[in-house]
Write a protein that holds these residues in place. Structure first.
Motif, PDB file in Angstrom:
ATOM      1  N   VAL A  67      -4.681  -8.340   5.522  1.00  8.23           N
ATOM      2  CA  VAL A  67      -5.958  -7.689   5.706  1.00  8.23           C
ATOM      3  C   VAL A  67      -5.898  -6.420   5.975  1.00  8.23           C
ATOM      4  CG1 VAL A  67      -8.050  -7.917   7.157  1.00  8.23           C
ATOM      5  CG2 VAL A  67      -6.988 -10.287   6.444  1.00  8.23           C
ATOM      6  N   ILE A  68      -5.227  -6.157   6.860  1.00 15.71           N
ATOM      7  CA  ILE A  68      -4.979  -4.636   7.323  1.00 15.71           C
ATOM      8  C   ILE A  68      -4.739  -3.662   6.108  1.00 15.71           C
ATOM      9  CG2 ILE A  68      -4.043  -2.867   8.777  1.00 15.71           C
ATOM     10  CD1 ILE A  68      -3.989  -4.795  10.827  1.00 15.71           C
ATOM     11  N   PRO A  69      -3.807  -4.047   5.383  1.00 18.24           N
ATOM     12  CA  PRO A  69      -3.288  -3.026   4.229  1.00 18.24           C
ATOM     13  C   PRO A  69      -4.652  -3.047   3.012  1.00 18.24           C
ATOM     14  CG  PRO A  69      -1.393  -4.250   4.797  1.00 18.24           C
ATOM     15  CD  PRO A  69      -2.627  -4.960   5.509  1.00 18.24           C
ATOM     16  N   ALA A  73      -6.515   0.241   2.165  1.00 17.55           N
ATOM     17  CA  ALA A  73      -6.657   0.538   0.829  1.00 17.55           C
ATOM     18  C   ALA A  73      -8.042   0.869   0.307  1.00 17.55           C
ATOM     19  CB  ALA A  73      -5.943  -0.417  -0.177  1.00 17.55           C
ATOM     20  N   LEU A  74      -8.852   0.135   0.722  1.00 18.15           N
ATOM     21  CA  LEU A  74     -10.278   0.063   0.110  1.00 18.15           C
ATOM     22  C   LEU A  74     -10.932   1.394   0.830  1.00 18.15           C
ATOM     23  CD1 LEU A  74     -12.860  -1.015  -1.051  1.00 18.15           C
ATOM     24  CD2 LEU A  74     -13.296  -2.370   1.035  1.00 18.15           C
ATOM     25  N   ILE A  75     -10.578   1.604   2.241  1.00 18.48           N
ATOM     26  CA  ILE A  75     -11.080   2.741   2.906  1.00 18.48           C
ATOM     27  C   ILE A  75     -10.669   4.171   2.190  1.00 18.48           C
ATOM     28  CG2 ILE A  75     -11.209   4.077   4.876  1.00 18.48           C
ATOM     29  CD1 ILE A  75     -11.076   1.626   6.539  1.00 18.48           C
ATOM     30  N   VAL A 193       0.347  -0.671  -3.343  1.00 19.52           N
ATOM     31  CA  VAL A 193       0.114  -1.527  -4.536  1.00 19.52           C
ATOM     32  C   VAL A 193      -1.459  -1.575  -4.550  1.00 19.52           C
ATOM     33  CG1 VAL A 193       0.595  -3.495  -5.671  1.00 19.52           C
ATOM     34  CG2 VAL A 193       2.318  -2.483  -4.903  1.00 19.52           C
ATOM     35  N   VAL A 194      -2.178  -1.981  -3.426  1.00 17.71           N
ATOM     36  CA  VAL A 194      -3.596  -2.405  -3.566  1.00 17.71           C
ATOM     37  C   VAL A 194      -4.036  -1.298  -3.829  1.00 17.71           C
ATOM     38  CG1 VAL A 194      -5.303  -3.331  -2.058  1.00 17.71           C
ATOM     39  CG2 VAL A 194      -3.248  -4.552  -2.014  1.00 17.71           C
ATOM     40  N   LEU A 195      -3.861   0.054  -3.009  1.00 14.77           N
ATOM     41  CA  LEU A 195      -4.599   1.275  -3.334  1.00 14.77           C
ATOM     42  C   LEU A 195      -4.542   1.535  -4.697  1.00 14.77           C
ATOM     43  CD1 LEU A 195      -5.805   3.710  -2.210  1.00 14.77           C
ATOM     44  CD2 LEU A 195      -3.691   4.807  -1.774  1.00 14.77           C
TER      45      LEU A 195
END
Length: 386
Positions: A67-69, A73-75, A193-195
């Motif tokens: 959840v935190i990464p 990444a969304l922010i 990766v998510v970013l």
């Protein structure tokens, strides 16, 4: 033959059970529709909401490594989105713009870490000597001051600290630190990766999540997506601006006073400013303690004065201008969100709590339209200005 004779019932006998059921249902309806019944219904609804929210928070804490990464990444992707759009409008292919932004973020973060490590390595010996001298001064003050602490008591305290370091509990804590370091590396890799995919395919990902909605619900989902990106992005860009001013102002004062580790302390001030209300103040106190140990009492007092002046300038002039649009939250709400975030997620929770609260309030303000908040949040009478 009376045993097999069919019993006949009169119309009055058949209507009686229906009347009884109707009267019973009417009584039950009256019980739930009066004042206490409505209160009980509302309480049950609140309890169900609390149960669901508690379950979600528990699930997120158990899956914090994921959840935190993803949230971070969304922010970051929301903050960098205007730069990506600028490059794309000027003809840069989407994949190339994403790689440029990602490499720039990694290079900047790596440069900051290298500067901190290099500054610490160059000044750690001098700081250790100054810290030793400061500890001796504290020992002299403890012996000669009002507390009258003897050398034996000081030695017992040092022996207790050495015993703790050599104990099994300290070793288990060290192993826990190694495990936390491994989790940090895993989370960092997932964050990168998510970013990348958020920056490359963010609108496509949100469009896929909007597929179940139609009509008014689809329009609401679009507004929620746009509001989330704008609030996260505006919050991070505004906070970064305020943090940069704080770190430069306090850093100049530290360099002018000759405080060791001025550069790392300035970076700590910058990072801690992402925790509203208390972050920059705590970092300033840390800088004052370093100045007290290394330079003495007078420079430490000057550092405290510099921190107070910078925080006043930030709170009264810079933050209302920079953060007014992205963070429309009362300071009490910010404080409660900080406390709750710290309890749930520690330092990371404190960093994420306020932007998440800002996004939640932003969604409420556009729930029924671009300028139409949800019914419960609408102003229905003249209210005093905050």
């Amino acid at each position: 033959m009376g045993l097999f004779r069919r019993k006949t019932s009169s119309p009055a006998m058949t209507e009686a059970p229906d009347k009884v059921r109707a009267l019973t249902w009417s009584a039950q309806r009256n019980i739930w529709s009066d004042a206490f019944g409505r209160l009980a219904t509302r309480c049950l609804q609140i309890i169900l909401v609390i149960i669901v929210a508690t379950g979600l928070v528990f699930a997120m804490t158990q899956l914090s490594l994921v959840v935190i990464p993803v949230v971070l990444a969304l922010i970051v992707a929301s903050a960098i989105y205007p730069l990506l759009e600028l490059m794309r409008r000027h003809g840069v292919p989407s994949i190339l713009a994403t790689w440029i932004a990602l490499v720039a973020i990694i290079v900047i973060l790596g440069l900051v870490v290298w500067l901190i490590v290099n500054a610490v390595q160059n000044q750690v010996d001098d700081l250790a000597k100054q810290a030793t001298a400061g500890i001796r001064q504290l020992q002299d003050f403890a012996k000669d001051g009002p507390f009258h602490i003897t050398d034996d008591q000081i030695q017992k305290g040092l022996d207790s600290a050495v015993d703790f370091v050599q104990s099994a509990s300290f070793a288990s804590g060290a192993f826990a630190g190694v495990s936390a370091a491994g989790s940090f590396v895993t989370g960092l890799a997932l964050f990168v990766v998510v970013l990348f995919f958020f920056m490359k395919d963010g609108p496509k990902i949100w469009a896929f999540m909007e597929r179940p909605f139609t009509g008014e619900q689809f329009e609401r989902a679009q507004r929620i997506g746009e509001k989330t990106v704008s609030t996260f992005g505006g919050y991070i860009r505004g906070t970064a601006t305020v943090a940069l001013v704080d770190s430069v102002g306090i850093g100049i004062g530290l360099f002018a006073l000759g405080v060791p580790l001025a550069l790392p302390l300035s970076v700590i001030v910058f990072l801690s400013a992402f925790v509203p209300l208390v972050g920059a103040t705590v970092a300033g106190i840390l800088a004052a303690l370093v100045a007290l140990v290394a330079n003495g009492l007078v420079p430490a007092i000057i550092v405290v004065i510099i921190v107070i002046v910078v925080n006043q300038l930030e709170g009264n002039f810079l933050q209302p201008v920079v953060m007014a649009r992205s963070l429309s939250l009362h300071p009490l709400v910010v404080l409660i969100a900080l406390t709750a975030g710290t309890i749930v997620g520690g330092i990371i929770g404190a960093v994420l709590a306020v932007p998440i609260a800002a996004v939640a309030w932003g969604i409420v303000t556009i729930w029924n339209g671009p300028d139409r908040p949800a019914e419960f949040a609408r102003q229905k009478r003249l209210e005093p200005k905050m």
